[in-house]
Design an enzyme around this catalytic site. Structure first.
Site, PDB file in Angstrom:
ATOM      1  N   GLU A   1       0.797  -1.226   0.000  1.00  0.00           N
ATOM      2  CA  GLU A   1       0.000   0.000   0.000  1.00  0.00           C
ATOM      3  C   GLU A   1       0.830   1.276   0.000  1.00  0.00           C
ATOM      4  OE1 GLU A   1      -3.284   0.471  -0.326  1.00  0.00           O
ATOM      5  OE2 GLU A   1      -3.469  -1.674  -0.710  1.00  0.00           O
TER       6      GLU A   1
ATOM      7  N   SER B   1     -43.577 -32.287  43.266  1.00  0.00           N
ATOM      8  CA  SER B   1     -42.874 -33.035  44.316  1.00  0.00           C
ATOM      9  C   SER B   1     -41.404 -32.689  44.451  1.00  0.00           C
ATOM     10  CB  SER B   1     -42.997 -34.530  44.046  1.00  0.00           C
ATOM     11  OG  SER B   1     -44.344 -34.876  43.963  1.00  0.00           O
TER      12      SER B   1
END
Lengths: 792, 172
Positions: free
Chosen positions: A213, A489
């Site tokens: 770049e 239960s």
């Protein structure tokens, strides 16, 4: 996008700048006309003066404009705060010799970490054979100690780890794998970043990006006139834009501060700001910002910024672990992330990657032979679509709720926190699959039932798995956290715990009466509970009444003890049961969430030490500093002797009681304790079971709370068994409290026996609570009347 | 073949090594009692009086590695790190009395009296209930209870401490 909108004064200044161009153009377009009248002359002079004025104004504003740009660039760069998603990690898997772990489960864990099958000389890959897994774990920055990438060989023997060694064959005693990433907490919406420090980027990426770049990056001052000229020349020759000529600094300025429009003004602003950045900040700071900012594609609606995130997104690897050709691919994408997208345009991406590799070779970053070898490699993407489906959404919700107790939303959103949690990916998978598979087999109509599963490590209270929907990937109603359902239960053990905590009145063999019972209710008809099978069983031992879940005996016992005591006990165990009203609460007519039920049973499974269930162990900020710690906390339950008796009774429920179908469903029963629960008209089915290593809570039922034809034993219990069979389990090794004494009992009477009696059973008692009456079969000559022991 | 025969020896020597390490930090630095850290006050007398029956479970080498690192962190004054390392070890062996007691001592150092008492109690529950570790359990509980001004219970703990000392069975 991180484009900062320009303030109104900026727009005004811009107009002034445009005005600066006018005086130069307009006088040329209107040459002076000497033959006009006086009025015209005056008008012309007026025009000339005003043009002159505008020119002066324009020139006068340019200075401040440049000054302003310079100041803004510096200020915005210094103040920039990138939003980062807060990340959530599973518990890291620790490998050691002798560990109970399947080879297949290790592979599941590795896949969750992001490793995949391949050549284990490269990071992020593993290879498996019949009894060995060779893996190359990528590096991970653990807050206590950053960990480098490492190669490990794991040898298995059956469902255990036999040994660990490194690549050189040296034996290792402990290997901590990197944690799997579970997804983002409160995603920020548009952007995805994971910030990486310059020193942590691979050197080839740092030099490679400059080679491709901006080769003059080290030397220029923000703009590169030679590069610009070269680009202009190339563009002129080819009759179009083929080269950009922007420096890395200019690209960064453009990405950070400016809009994407192309104009000379923007170009001017960009150059001024680039020079300004170079003047104020080091090359290193600029490059680091660039590498973290550059746009590298989209993940759905979210933009991917920076090489850190891109590396995770495209390859499933941290950037440190990227191979050279993978670096080349990403570097190539900088020029056009969607044009060179490796998934949508693989051929174009491949060509571009090879161009970049050639540039790496030409600049000496890689050797020609390496170049030739790398060119041949495929793209080898490892994108997982998992992230989009948001797996673990149910567990992440628990994490978010527990975090909200200590943090504000805005502190969690976008600040880049790393949250370390307790989730075990393999246990989570076992829970998800177990629920889905077992429901399919046990429902009346396909898709009728819903369910929830929670798995907890009892002694630490760490939540290992949480499922809130039979379709685990679906987001929405989280039944594990939010379904308040009648618990039936499942409440009973706590009624009996209350009794056993009074050893002077009750023991496991205390006879209870299971007979029709009438409880007067103020302002209402008396309550007449019945048993599940519709019959009364007469005099039964306390332990049998619990194991067989007899309602009438339980209500009778509950009435002797009182309702407030039961509610106090539940509160003491960390669960708010709401106001106590009706004695039907003794039979579980109160609504709790599966998570609350897990909290109630935790101290039972943890041998009398209560600890809050937790999903988070540690929180660190974006810089790796610890900001939150959730250490293990223990609180002894005073009634540890009673809890141990209850534990014994819940084993009895599995061997002889309502859960007796369980052992046949298990591959291996290491002494599971459990309790079933079914509510009126079979609306809810529960099963809670535990060993020393795992506490599991399962709820199943219909979302609309209609009768669902479910029972604890027939619906929830098989889910639990399915889940448990897929978990690594260890042997149960209960250490009974000191306060217990063991006696031979002529079961089920409350009389002492000796070992030779046909019905003799060894039963624990809190010291002094044992019966003294002798059974008929008792022979005084016998040597061992009384058996004491702690380990059994 | 070879590895198999060596491993138990290795494990045993690691266990011995660990015990030596813990006792070393007690005997090498005969600091006056008031200057000793709380953890040393718990460990030192127990190591000195190590004459009765001793029970040491064989350690997993992974746990040994973590414990040694925790001990090093503790000696370097980094109690956070020590806690973290011990938690990792406890995930591997949640019922290891030595680990639980070590955690109790770290909590004592940090002034977390209730947690120190809880971890020591849990260590006793799952532990051998005799010997050095038993003494450290009750000494920790005594110290923690004193700090919590529960003097009667602290006195109980001191009494229980005496019962840890059991003479080894005479073998023929």
């Amino acid at each position: 996008m991180d484009v900062i909108r320009l303030a109104p004064e900026t727009i005004r200044t811009r107009r002034a700048l445009d005005g600066w161009n006018e005086p130069r153009i307009i006088p040329l377009a209107h040459p002076p006309d000497r033959g006009a009248g006086t009025l015209l002359c005056v008008l012309r002079r007026l025009l000339f003066h005003s043009l002159l004025f505008l020119l002066g104004l324009g020139l006068g504003l340019l200075g401040p404009w440049v000054w302003w740009l310079d100041r803004e660039a510096g200020r915005r760069f210094a103040d920039r705060q990138w939003t980062q998603d807060s990340r959530v990690y599973a518990r890291p898997l620790e490998l050691y010799a002798g560990q109970a772990l399947d080879l297949a489960d290790l592979v599941v864990e590795l896949e969750h970490i992001g490793l995949r099958s391949g050549d284990p000389t490269r990071p992020g890959r593993f290879a498996r054979s019949a009894r060995r897994v060779e893996l190359h774990a990528p590096a991970f920055p653990f807050p206590d100690q950053p960990q480098a990438a490492q190669r490990v060989r794991v040898d298995f023997e059956g469902d255990r780890v036999q040994g660990l060694s490194d690549a050189a064959g040296r034996s290792l005693s402990l290997v901590r794998l990197p944690p799997a990433e579970l997804g983002e907490l409160l995603p920020t919406g548009s952007d995805e970043r994971s910030l990486v420090r310059l020193a942590d980027f691979p050197p080839l990426l740092v030099t490679g990006i400059q080679a491709v770049e901006d080769r003059q990056f080290r030397h220029h001052h923000g703009v590169d006139p030679r590069g610009l000229l070269r680009a202009a020349w190339a563009n002129l020759r080819r009759g179009g834009v083929v080269q950009g000529g922007s420096t890395i600094t200019q690209q960064l300025v453009k990405n950070l501060f400016l809009s994407p429009e192309r104009s000379l003004v923007r170009k001017f602003n960009e150059a001024v700001m680039a020079i300004s950045l170079e003047r104020r900040f080091s090359k290193g700071e600029i490059l680091e910002a660039y590498l973290n900012e550059v746009y590298l594609g989209q993940d759905g609606a979210q933009a991917i910024h920076g090489f850190g995130r891109a590396s995770e997104y495209y390859f499933g690897l941290p950037v440190q672990s990227l191979a050279p050709e993978q670096i080349a691919l990403l570097v190539g994408m900088v020029r056009g992330a969607s044009w060179y997208h490796p998934v949508r345009n693989p051929e174009r991406a491949m060509t571009r990657r090879n161009q970049v590799l050639a540039q790496f070779r030409d600049t000496g970053l890689i050797s020609p032979t390496e170049h030739d070898r790398l060119r041949e490699r495929g793209l080898e993407l490892s994108r997982s679509d998992q992230r989009r489906q948001r797996p673990n959404a149910a567990f992440l919700e628990l994490v978010a709720r527990q975090l909200r107790q200590d943090y504000h939303d805005e502190d969690l959103r976008g600040t880049g926190l790393k949250i370390f949690t307790t989730l075990s990916p393999s246990a989570q998978r076992a829970a998800e699959r177990g629920l889905a598979d077992a429901l399919r087999r046990h429902e009346r109509q396909p898709g009728e039932l819903q369910g929830a599963v929670i798995l907890v490590e009892p002694s630490s209270g760490e939540v290992r798995a949480l499922v809130g929907d039979r379709q685990a990937e679906r987001r929405g109603f989280n039944r594990a956290l939010d379904a308040r359902r009648s618990i039936g239960s499942v409440i009973k053990p706590f009624v009996y715990l209350q009794a056993l905590a009074q050893p002077e009145r009750y023991s496991l063999v205390t006879p209870l009466m299971d007979a029709p019972i009438e409880v007067p209710i103020e302002g209402d008809e008396p309550w007449r509970p019945s048993n599940y099978d519709g019959t009364s069983h007469g005099e039964v031992a306390l332990m049998d009444a619990l194991a067989h879940s007899y309602n009438q005996a339980t209500v009778g016992l509950g009435m002797e003890l009182g309702l407030p005591g039961l509610f106090r006990l539940l509160e003491q165990l960390g669960v708010d049961p709401g106001p106590a009203r009706h004695p039907s609460a003794f039979l579980g007519a109160l609504s709790l969430t599966p998570l609350q039920v897990a909290q109630l049973y935790q101290p039972l499974a943890a041998e009398g030490y209560s600890t809050p269930l937790r999903s988070i162990t540690q929180v660190v900020d974006a810089e790796g500093r610890e900001i939150g710690r959730y250490p293990m906390r223990l609180r002894p339950i005073r009634e540890d002797g009673a809890l141990a008796l209850l534990d014994f009774a819940l084993r009895h429920a599995v061997t002889d009681g309502t859960a007796r179908s369980l052992p046949a469903l298990l591959h291996d029963d290491p002494g599971v304790r459990g309790k079933t629960g079914t509510t009126n008209d079979r609306r809810d089915a529960w099963f809670v079971g535990y060993t020393r290593d795992w506490l599991g809570v399962v709820w199943t039922g219909r979302d609309d709370n209609a009768p669902a034809g479910v029972t604890g034993a027939a619906t929830a219990l098989p889910v639990w068994a399915e889940v448990f069979n897929a978990l690594p389990s260890r042997q149960l090794n209960r250490q009974w409290p000191e306060s217990l004494e063991w006696f031979w009992i002529d079961w089920p009477t409350a009389r002492l026996a000796n070992e030779q009696c046909p019905n003799a059973r060894a039963i624990p008692f809190i010291a002094g609570s044992n019966p003294t009456e002798l059974s008929d079969c008792f022979e005084p000559a016998s040597t061992s009347r009384r058996r004491r022991g702690r380990n059994r | 073949m070879n590895r198999k025969s060596i491993q138990p020896i290795l494990r045993f020597s690691l266990a011995i090594g660990l015990v030596a390490l813990i006792s070393a930090c007690a005997t090498q630095a005969p600091a006056p009692t008031e200057n000793r850290s709380l953890a040393e006050q718990v460990r030192a007398p127990a190591a000195e009086e190590r004459s009765g029956l001793q029970v040491y479970p064989l350690r997993n080498p992974a746990v040994t590695e973590l414990t040694e690192a925790a001990l090093a962190a503790e000696q370097a004054g980094d109690l956070d790190q020590a806690t973290l390392l011990l938690e990792r070890a406890l995930r591997i062996q949640p019922r290891d009395p030595e680990l639980l007691q070590h955690m109790a001592e770290i909590r004592l150092e940090r002034g977390e009296w209730e947690q120190a008492e809880s971890f020591a109690g849990r260590s006793f529950d799952v532990g051998p209930r005799v010997g050095e570790i038993c003494q450290r359990n009750w000494r920790t509980m005594a110290l923690a209870r004193e700090r919590l001004s529960r003097y009667d219970e602290a006195a109980d703990a001191r009494e229980r401490l005496q019962a840890c000392q059991i003479e080894p069975p005479t073998r023929l």
